[in-house]
Design an enzyme around this catalytic site. Structure first.
Site, PDB file in Angstrom:
ATOM      1  N   ARG A  23       0.836  -1.214   0.000  1.00  6.45           N
ATOM      2  CA  ARG A  23       0.000   0.000   0.000  1.00  6.45           C
ATOM      3  C   ARG A  23       0.868   1.261   0.000  1.00  6.45           C
ATOM      4  O   ARG A  23       0.552   2.247  -0.636  1.00  6.45           O
ATOM      5  CB  ARG A  23      -0.921   0.024   1.245  1.00  6.45           C
ATOM      6  CG  ARG A  23      -1.999  -1.008   1.230  1.00  6.45           C
ATOM      7  CD  ARG A  23      -2.959  -0.858   0.072  1.00  6.45           C
ATOM      8  NE  ARG A  23      -3.884   0.268   0.201  1.00  6.45           N
ATOM      9  CZ  ARG A  23      -4.598   0.773  -0.813  1.00  6.45           C
ATOM     10  NH1 ARG A  23      -4.471   0.265  -2.026  1.00  6.45           N
ATOM     11  NH2 ARG A  23      -5.414   1.768  -0.615  1.00  6.45           N
ATOM     12  N   ASN A  91     -17.598   3.214  13.591  1.00  5.53           N
ATOM     13  CA  ASN A  91     -19.049   3.080  13.663  1.00  5.53           C
ATOM     14  C   ASN A  91     -19.445   2.154  14.808  1.00  5.53           C
ATOM     15  O   ASN A  91     -18.671   1.281  15.185  1.00  5.53           O
ATOM     16  CB  ASN A  91     -19.529   2.380  12.382  1.00  5.53           C
ATOM     17  CG  ASN A  91     -20.386   3.276  11.538  1.00  5.53           C
ATOM     18  OD1 ASN A  91     -20.899   4.281  12.015  1.00  5.53           O
ATOM     19  ND2 ASN A  91     -20.552   2.906  10.287  1.00  5.53           N
ATOM     20  N   ALA A 117     -18.221  11.216   2.805  1.00  8.14           N
ATOM     21  CA  ALA A 117     -17.121  11.158   1.843  1.00  8.14           C
ATOM     22  C   ALA A 117     -17.112   9.786   1.194  1.00  8.14           C
ATOM     23  O   ALA A 117     -17.584   8.818   1.790  1.00  8.14           O
ATOM     24  CB  ALA A 117     -15.794  11.386   2.548  1.00  8.14           C
ATOM     25  N   ARG A 119     -14.577   7.270  -1.690  1.00  7.34           N
ATOM     26  CA  ARG A 119     -13.375   7.188  -2.509  1.00  7.34           C
ATOM     27  C   ARG A 119     -13.769   6.963  -3.963  1.00  7.34           C
ATOM     28  O   ARG A 119     -14.467   6.011  -4.266  1.00  7.34           O
ATOM     29  CB  ARG A 119     -12.520   6.008  -2.042  1.00  7.34           C
ATOM     30  CG  ARG A 119     -11.321   6.425  -1.280  1.00  7.34           C
ATOM     31  CD  ARG A 119     -10.501   5.256  -0.878  1.00  7.34           C
ATOM     32  NE  ARG A 119     -11.350   4.175  -0.360  1.00  7.34           N
ATOM     33  CZ  ARG A 119     -10.885   3.041   0.144  1.00  7.34           C
ATOM     34  NH1 ARG A 119      -9.605   2.826   0.183  1.00  7.34           N
ATOM     35  NH2 ARG A 119     -11.698   2.130   0.600  1.00  7.34           N
ATOM     36  N   LYS A 168     -26.595   6.813  17.775  1.00  8.22           N
ATOM     37  CA  LYS A 168     -26.250   6.516  16.382  1.00  8.22           C
ATOM     38  C   LYS A 168     -26.366   5.003  16.146  1.00  8.22           C
ATOM     39  O   LYS A 168     -26.846   4.569  15.093  1.00  8.22           O
ATOM     40  CB  LYS A 168     -24.830   7.026  16.102  1.00  8.22           C
ATOM     41  CG  LYS A 168     -24.278   6.744  14.725  1.00  8.22           C
ATOM     42  CD  LYS A 168     -24.822   7.712  13.716  1.00  8.22           C
ATOM     43  CE  LYS A 168     -24.278   7.630  12.300  1.00  8.22           C
ATOM     44  NZ  LYS A 168     -23.495   6.539  11.857  1.00  8.22           N
ATOM     45  N   ASN A 172     -28.738   3.227  13.428  1.00  4.94           N
ATOM     46  CA  ASN A 172     -28.218   2.312  12.417  1.00  4.94           C
ATOM     47  C   ASN A 172     -28.872   0.924  12.510  1.00  4.94           C
ATOM     48  O   ASN A 172     -29.056   0.257  11.495  1.00  4.94           O
ATOM     49  CB  ASN A 172     -26.687   2.181  12.532  1.00  4.94           C
ATOM     50  CG  ASN A 172     -25.971   3.411  12.015  1.00  4.94           C
ATOM     51  OD1 ASN A 172     -25.060   3.924  12.656  1.00  4.94           O
ATOM     52  ND2 ASN A 172     -26.360   3.924  10.871  1.00  4.94           N
ATOM     53  N   ASN A 176     -30.194   0.285   8.848  1.00  3.41           N
ATOM     54  CA  ASN A 176     -29.283  -0.427   7.947  1.00  3.41           C
ATOM     55  C   ASN A 176     -29.683  -1.873   7.628  1.00  3.41           C
ATOM     56  O   ASN A 176     -29.758  -2.230   6.450  1.00  3.41           O
ATOM     57  CB  ASN A 176     -27.843  -0.367   8.487  1.00  3.41           C
ATOM     58  CG  ASN A 176     -27.320   1.057   8.581  1.00  3.41           C
ATOM     59  OD1 ASN A 176     -28.097   2.012   8.636  1.00  3.41           O
ATOM     60  ND2 ASN A 176     -26.019   1.229   8.616  1.00  3.41           N
ATOM     61  N   SER A 236     -24.810   2.366   4.580  1.00  2.00           N
ATOM     62  CA  SER A 236     -23.444   1.835   4.489  1.00  2.00           C
ATOM     63  C   SER A 236     -23.465   0.303   4.463  1.00  2.00           C
ATOM     64  O   SER A 236     -22.672  -0.326   3.765  1.00  2.00           O
ATOM     65  CB  SER A 236     -22.611   2.346   5.657  1.00  2.00           C
ATOM     66  OG  SER A 236     -23.247   2.049   6.873  1.00  2.00           O
ATOM     67  N   GLU A 248     -20.418  -4.319   9.344  1.00  2.00           N
ATOM     68  CA  GLU A 248     -20.060  -4.035  10.740  1.00  2.00           C
ATOM     69  C   GLU A 248     -21.159  -4.557  11.674  1.00  2.00           C
ATOM     70  O   GLU A 248     -21.374  -4.007  12.755  1.00  2.00           O
ATOM     71  CB  GLU A 248     -19.807  -2.539  10.912  1.00  2.00           C
ATOM     72  CG  GLU A 248     -18.585  -2.083  10.120  1.00  2.00           C
ATOM     73  CD  GLU A 248     -18.263  -0.601  10.244  1.00  2.00           C
ATOM     74  OE1 GLU A 248     -17.124  -0.256  10.557  1.00  2.00           O
ATOM     75  OE2 GLU A 248     -19.182   0.216  10.022  1.00  2.00           O
TER      76      GLU A 248
HETATM   77  O1  KPL Z   1     -25.313   6.146   9.074  1.00  2.00           O
HETATM   78  C1  KPL Z   1     -25.959   5.715   8.151  1.00  2.00           C
HETATM   79  C2  KPL Z   1     -25.407   4.539   7.433  1.00  2.00           C
HETATM   80  O2  KPL Z   1     -25.793   4.269   6.304  1.00  2.00           O
HETATM   81  O3  KPL Z   1     -24.545   3.861   8.035  1.00  2.00           O
HETATM   82  C3  KPL Z   1     -27.282   6.311   7.810  1.00  2.00           C
HETATM   83  C4  KPL Z   1     -27.528   7.484   8.736  1.00  2.00           C
HETATM   84  C5  KPL Z   1     -28.348   5.286   7.975  1.00  2.00           C
HETATM   85  C6  KPL Z   1     -27.332   6.912   6.441  1.00  2.00           C
HETATM   86  O4  KPL Z   1     -27.351   5.997   5.425  1.00  2.00           O
END
Ligand code: KPL
Length: 289
Positions: A23, A91, A117, A119, A168, A172, A176, A236, A248
């Site tokens: 890397r 996270n 953000a 990549r 948070k 999630n 998610n 995500s 995760e």
């Molecule tokens: O944090 C998020 C994720 O996708 O991990 C949310 C807030 C649900 C936004 O997509």
């Protein structure tokens, strides 16, 4: 990369620690990191090295996935100075505590960010959405918080960072996994809002049982607001699954179910969700942890 480029641009000394020599060579060939902000892109050259470099580390910013954090820090642990600070941007919950146990001599600061953000390619990062960073531990705000502001990183000190991380995590857990199981964008959950609300109710009870009553306040309303505000995005976890990457799950749903178990609380909806998600991952050949 988003942090490193902005800190370096403000004239602060930054060194990237690469996973391995391959890397590092790839980075050197790219000659730096390109930061894309709207129409504007800038190549920023940063110092880089591998973990086995023999140089003391006073402040370590850990930005890898939750499941890589402990191993990443273990590789650097011997280089940390006696007054080292380790800033953890993972996270979910669980990985931060694992790192704190690994380096008890260091000041471990937990962080949560709503900055967006992605990549575009290796060493090319697109700053997709301005947001807020919260950092905290049980102590006073460090002096260098001002350096973040100077670099354009909007940061706030939060003595109650755990409450923010729990909130948070709950958010999630409610969004998610369902986006993966229904294979939809966040906005697609508006047609399954009863399911989301039922999960929020169970998560609220869990938060209260874990001593995080503040994080439970108005959870369904906030989840609903986030679904609407990010309606067009894939979560995500959905992105991880579509791209065949490890999720995760252990640091989100897994952590919530384990916390419920430790508090002798039954959480049938969360448990069923975890089982369905694990089954889904297994079918796609992805790890269940
Ligand atoms: O944090 C998020 C994720 O996708 O991990 C949310 C807030 C649900 C936004 O997509």
């Amino acid at each position: 990369m988003l942090w490193a480029t902005r800190l370096a641009r403000a004239g602060l000394p930054v060194t990237l620690i690469m996973r391995n020599d391959a890397r590092l060579q790839a980075y050197r060939a790219a000659q730096g990191v390109t930061l894309v902000e709207g129409e504007h892109s800038q190549l920023i050259t940063l110092q880089a090295q591998t973990p086995d470099t023999d140089e003391p580390v006073q402040r370590l910013l850990v930005t890898c996935k939750a499941y890589d954090a402990e191993h990443a820090v273990a590789q650097i642990a011997g280089r940390l100075t006696p007054d080292a600070e380790v800033i953890l941007l993972q996270n979910g919950l669980g990985s931060q505590q694992a790192v704190a146990n690994l380096v008890p001599q260091a000041r471990c600061i937990f962080a949560s960010s709503t900055e967006g953000a992605f990549r575009q390619s290796d060493w090319n990062v697109v700053f997709a959405g301005r947001g807020q960073v919260w950092l905290g531990d049980t102590g006073e705000a460090p002096q260098w918080l001002e350096e973040l502001e100077r670099s354009g990183i909007s940061a706030q000190w939060s003595p109650n960072i755990l409450s923010l991380l729990w909130r948070k995590l709950a958010l999630n857990c409610a969004i998610n996994p369902l986006t993966v199981l229904h294979d939809c964008r966040n906005g697609g959950l508006l047609t399954h809002i009863d399911q989301v609300n039922a999960l929020c109710a169970e998560l609220g009870i869990l938060l209260e049982r874990c001593g995080q009553a503040e994080a439970a306040i108005d959870l369904p309303a906030q989840v609903s607001r986030v679904i609407q505000a990010t309606a067009n995005n894939f979560s995500s976890m959905h992105q991880d699954v579509t791209q065949g990457r490890r999720t995760e799950i252990s640091y989100l749903l897994g952590y919530a179910c384990a916390a419920a178990h430790n508090h002798q609380l039954t959480v049938p909806l969360l448990q069923a969700l975890q089982q369905r998600l694990e089954h889904h991952l297994k079918l796609r050949g992805l790890p269940c942890n």
